[in-house]
Design an enzyme around this catalytic site. Sequence first.
Site, PDB file in Angstrom:
ATOM      1  CG  ASP A 199      61.422  74.933  37.868  1.00  0.00           C
ATOM      2  OD1 ASP A 199      61.057  75.499  38.914  1.00  0.00           O
ATOM      3  OD2 ASP A 199      62.608  74.950  37.480  1.00  0.00           O
ATOM      4  CB  SER A 200      60.450  79.417  37.853  1.00  0.00           C
ATOM      5  OG  SER A 200      61.642  78.843  38.358  1.00  0.00           O
ATOM      6  N   GLY A 234      62.249  83.170  42.787  1.00  0.00           N
ATOM      7  CA  GLY A 234      62.868  83.217  44.118  1.00  0.00           C
ATOM      8  C   GLY A 234      62.496  84.395  44.982  1.00  0.00           C
ATOM      9  CB  CYS A 277      59.171  75.035  41.253  1.00  0.00           C
ATOM     10  SG  CYS A 277      59.614  76.703  41.763  1.00  0.00           S
ATOM     11  CG  ASN A 278      62.346  72.959  46.509  1.00  0.00           C
ATOM     12  OD1 ASN A 278      62.257  72.203  47.455  1.00  0.00           O
ATOM     13  ND2 ASN A 278      62.996  72.626  45.406  1.00  0.00           N
ATOM     14  CB  CYS A 282      66.529  75.641  44.443  1.00  0.00           C
ATOM     15  SG  CYS A 282      66.337  76.368  42.790  1.00  0.00           S
ATOM     16  CB  THR A 283      64.172  71.711  40.872  1.00  0.00           C
ATOM     17  OG1 THR A 283      63.609  72.942  40.383  1.00  0.00           O
ATOM     18  CG2 THR A 283      63.186  71.029  41.800  1.00  0.00           C
TER      19      THR A 283
END
Length: 273
Positions: free
Chosen positions: A11-12, A44, A75-76, A189-190
């Site tokens: 993820d970010s 984002g 991560c979407n 969003c996670t």
Amino acid sequence: MTEAPRLLVFDSGFGGLSVVAEIRKALPAARLTYLADTAVFPYGDLAEADLVARVAALMAEAMPRFAPDAVVIACNTASTLVLPDLRARFTLPIVGTVPAVKPAAETSVSRMVSVLATPGTVKRDYTRGLVAAHGQDCRFTLVGSKRLAPLVEAEFAGQAVADADLLAEIAPCFVEEGADRTDTVVLACTHYPLVLARLRNLAPWPVTWIDPAPAIARQVARVTSTVAREPAGEGAEAGRGGGEGADVFYATGRLPPEGLTERYGFLRQLAFA
Ligand code: DGL
């Protein structure tokens, strides 16, 4: 059949921990390596070409180093863009995280659904396509919040985040049209499920919040149940590239506060260098 699959969760930032919590329940024996791109967080609002290039470059480094059986892009913002590119580059199973539009349409009674995500996720063709294909007759409001993921990250870093700041980010999800109002909000969003208790308390009225993490964990269990693992012993791990870093939380930039990642089963946190 993989008894203890090695997974790389990406993820970010810390948001993928909401997915990790569900993977730990579904696959308690799995060995997890986490990679957070905190040097570039937040994703984002990143330009699409930059995001694709960044994730491809990190994965090119991480795959041989960690030798996972499967990768979870938790991560979407990344998944709605980079999955085709990653699947073309790497042959192992890659599980993505995309807005749970279909379960939301199956759940909503008022037929008014909001998708709470980053600005990147709401503007993607992929997300619009999900709504067209699976949104049924629901009216969707896509809410792209610039600040909510950074606020969650700040809260997890020990800073006080005011209720008013969280409320301002979720308020556009709550729509009234005549006698109808939103009854379902997709957490796309996670990071957001990590503060779900606060969001619930702040919501102008009760809604069903859809967190896709349990479904992602089930998908991870499915794909790893068919991964053929090299037999243990005789340099099996070495044959897979060494597979360092099981149960380590890596970050490209700022590391999480002590104690946070331990709660999610990570024994150490290290700079990804
Ligand atoms: N956790 C990421 C997601 O699911 C987004 C956070 C960010 O803006 O980097 O979309």
